[in-house]
Write a protein that holds these residues in place. Sequence first.
Motif, PDB file in Angstrom:
ATOM      1  N   TYR A 247       0.813  -1.168   0.002  1.00  0.00           N
ATOM      2  CA  TYR A 247      -0.029   0.012   0.080  1.00  0.00           C
ATOM      3  C   TYR A 247       0.896   1.302  -0.001  1.00  0.00           C
ATOM      4  O   TYR A 247       1.765   1.253   0.519  1.00  0.00           O
ATOM      5  CB  TYR A 247      -1.145  -0.007   1.197  1.00  0.00           C
ATOM      6  CG  TYR A 247      -1.786   1.045   1.379  1.00  0.00           C
ATOM      7  CD1 TYR A 247      -3.294   0.860   0.397  1.00  0.00           C
ATOM      8  CD2 TYR A 247      -1.917   2.182   1.758  1.00  0.00           C
ATOM      9  CE1 TYR A 247      -4.139   1.540   0.040  1.00  0.00           C
ATOM     10  CE2 TYR A 247      -3.056   3.325   1.586  1.00  0.00           C
ATOM     11  CZ  TYR A 247      -4.042   2.687   1.172  1.00  0.00           C
ATOM     12  OH  TYR A 247      -5.140   3.846   0.688  1.00  0.00           O
ATOM     13  N   ASN A 288      -5.324  -8.504  -0.472  1.00  0.00           N
ATOM     14  CA  ASN A 288      -5.841  -8.941  -1.879  1.00  0.00           C
ATOM     15  C   ASN A 288      -4.635 -10.181  -2.334  1.00  0.00           C
ATOM     16  O   ASN A 288      -3.710 -10.256  -2.003  1.00  0.00           O
ATOM     17  CB  ASN A 288      -6.061  -8.096  -2.914  1.00  0.00           C
ATOM     18  CG  ASN A 288      -6.730  -6.902  -2.248  1.00  0.00           C
ATOM     19  OD1 ASN A 288      -7.550  -7.208  -1.496  1.00  0.00           O
ATOM     20  ND2 ASN A 288      -6.207  -5.652  -2.645  1.00  0.00           N
ATOM     21  N   THR A 292      -1.615  -6.788  -2.447  1.00  0.00           N
ATOM     22  CA  THR A 292      -2.001  -5.339  -2.229  1.00  0.00           C
ATOM     23  C   THR A 292      -2.919  -5.248  -1.179  1.00  0.00           C
ATOM     24  O   THR A 292      -3.552  -6.238  -0.880  1.00  0.00           O
ATOM     25  CB  THR A 292      -2.276  -4.584  -3.518  1.00  0.00           C
ATOM     26  OG1 THR A 292      -3.689  -5.239  -3.862  1.00  0.00           O
ATOM     27  CG2 THR A 292      -1.482  -4.725  -4.789  1.00  0.00           C
ATOM     28  N   THR A 294      -6.565  -3.132   0.240  1.00  0.00           N
ATOM     29  CA  THR A 294      -7.187  -2.256  -0.085  1.00  0.00           C
ATOM     30  C   THR A 294      -8.004  -1.731   1.311  1.00  0.00           C
ATOM     31  O   THR A 294      -8.215  -2.212   2.026  1.00  0.00           O
ATOM     32  CB  THR A 294      -8.734  -2.835  -0.931  1.00  0.00           C
ATOM     33  OG1 THR A 294      -8.071  -3.463  -2.126  1.00  0.00           O
ATOM     34  CG2 THR A 294      -9.526  -1.676  -1.363  1.00  0.00           C
TER      35      THR A 294
END
Length: 504
Positions: A247, A288, A292, A294
Motif C-alpha cells: 500500500y 488481496n 496489495t 485495499t
Amino acid sequence: MEMQRFLRLGLSVFLFIFGFSVISSASDDQSEIKAHNEIHQREIAKANAAVALAKKAVEGDATRLVYHLQPPALWNNDPNGPIYYKGEYHMFYQHNPYGENWGHMHWGHMVSKDLAHWRHLPIALAPSKDKGEDHCFSGCCVIDDKGVPTMLYTSIGPKTPAGDGAVQWAAISHDDMLTWDKHPANPVMTEKLHGDMKVLDWRDPFVFKKGKDWFVVLGGHPKDGRGAAFVYRSKNLVDWEYLNILYQSKAEHNEKNWECPNFFKLGDKYTLIYSPHSRVMYHTGSFNEDFTFTSGNRALLDYSNNFYAPNCLEDAQGRRIMWGWIRDIKGKGWNGAMTLPRIMTMLKDGSLGMKPAPELKELHRNHRIISARKIASTPIYIESIEQCAKEITAVFEPGSADSFGLVIKTIDEKAASVPILFDLKNKTVGIEKNQGPFELLDGETQVKFQLFIDKAVVELYVNDRACCTTVIPALNQSSVIYLTANGGSAMCKSVDIWDMASIW
Ligand code: FRU
C-alpha cells in the motif's frame, strides 16, 4: 593397464585434496561464525556494563515513570519484536546503552509473565562492527517452523546507510531468547530483491504467517515516490522474494516516508499501521490475492505526536496487544518510555477498538470513589496529581455543555491549564492541542475518560476506542485535576481513582 592405475591414483589424490579443502573451508566458516558470535557477546557485555553504571543516576530521580516500560537507564525509542513465548511476554526495544540521546542502536529486552509486572533481561542485540554494522534498527521477532526464535531487523552501517542501501538481517536464539546470534546467512534481504525499483529508507521488518508461508512488510518509499509498505514472501525466513507494494500513501496525505509498518489480521479484516514521521495512522481493509491492500478506513491511531512507532503481538488468548514509543519524555539519566499495553479489536464499522490491558488492574492500590455530580460553570476539584502514578476513570453524560471532561491546573499561576475535553461542537476529543475525531455512537449515552497519569505522562482512553498519549511537563510541579464543563452543564456519573503500583 598402467594408464588406468595412473588415472585411478590421480583421481584418488584429487578427491582427497578436494575433500580436505571442502572440510577445511567448512571448518573455517564455522570458526568465523563462532568468532563473530563471540564478538557479539563481548559487545553485549560491554553495553550491559555501561547501562548498569548509568543506573545510579536514574535511581534518585523522582520524575522517573512508575508503571510504564523503560530501559534501566539511558535512551530508548521504538518497541521492537514484542512476542508471547512459552508463557511470557517479551519486549525488545531500540536502546542506546551509551547515552541519553539516540545513537549506537542496540536491542534492549524485558519480560513479563502477567503483562503487569516486568523485569529487565540482558541486552539482546548489539551492532556487529566486525561486519560493518553500526546500528540494529527496528524489527520483529517470530518463532520459525522449527521452533527457533528468530528476529528480523534493519542493519545499518557505513556501507549500508539508512537512506539508501539498508539491508535486513536475522538473529536467532538457542536458549529461549536469553542470548542471540546473528544469522550466518546475513544479510537475508538486500535491495537486489527490488530489481529495477529503487526503494529508499527501506526498514523495520514486520513478519507474519499466512497459510504455510512467511510474509514480511517493510517501510520506506520508492525513489521519487510517497511513503509505502512493501511485501515479501519466504518459506524459511532467510530466502525472500519481493511480491508487491502492499500500500502506498495517497498524494493528498503528503506522507513522504513510512516507518515501522505493522500488518495483521484482526477480526475479519486486515489492519495496516505506519509511522509517517508525524502522528501514527492506521487503515483497515482487505489483503488481496495480488498482495496489495485495499483500505476501507484511514484514521489516527493516537491523537498525539508524543506517541510513535508502535509494535504489537498476538498472545495465547488471541489478543492483539500493542505498545508505542512515548517520545519527548526525559529525566535524569534517561530518555523515553513505552505506552501501556493496548488491546486492539476490530469494531463493526471497520475502526479500531483500543483499551488498556485488563491486567493493569493488578497494579491498582487504594481505591477512592467520587459519586455523581452535576458540573456547571465552576470546575470541581477531584485530586492532586503532582508527580503521581494514578488511574482516574471518570464517566460523563452530556447535558447542555459544549464541551466537558477534565482540566489540569498547576500551582504555577503563569502556566496554562491543560484541558482534556470532549468537544461536542467540533466532535473532537483530546489533551490540549492533541485532538482527534470523537462522537457518541448510536445507542451510546456515556463518555468514559480513562486517564493513566504517570509523572509527566498522561495516557487517555475514551470509550475504549480513542487514545491520546501526551507528555505534560507541568505535572512534575504542583498540579491538581478538576471536572469541568464549558458553555452549559454536564453530569459526571462517577469517578474512580487508584494509585498505581510499580511494574518492576
Ligand atoms: C522510528 C525509527 C525506525 C528505525 C528506528 C531507529 O522511530 O526511525 O524507522 O528503525 O527508529 O532507531
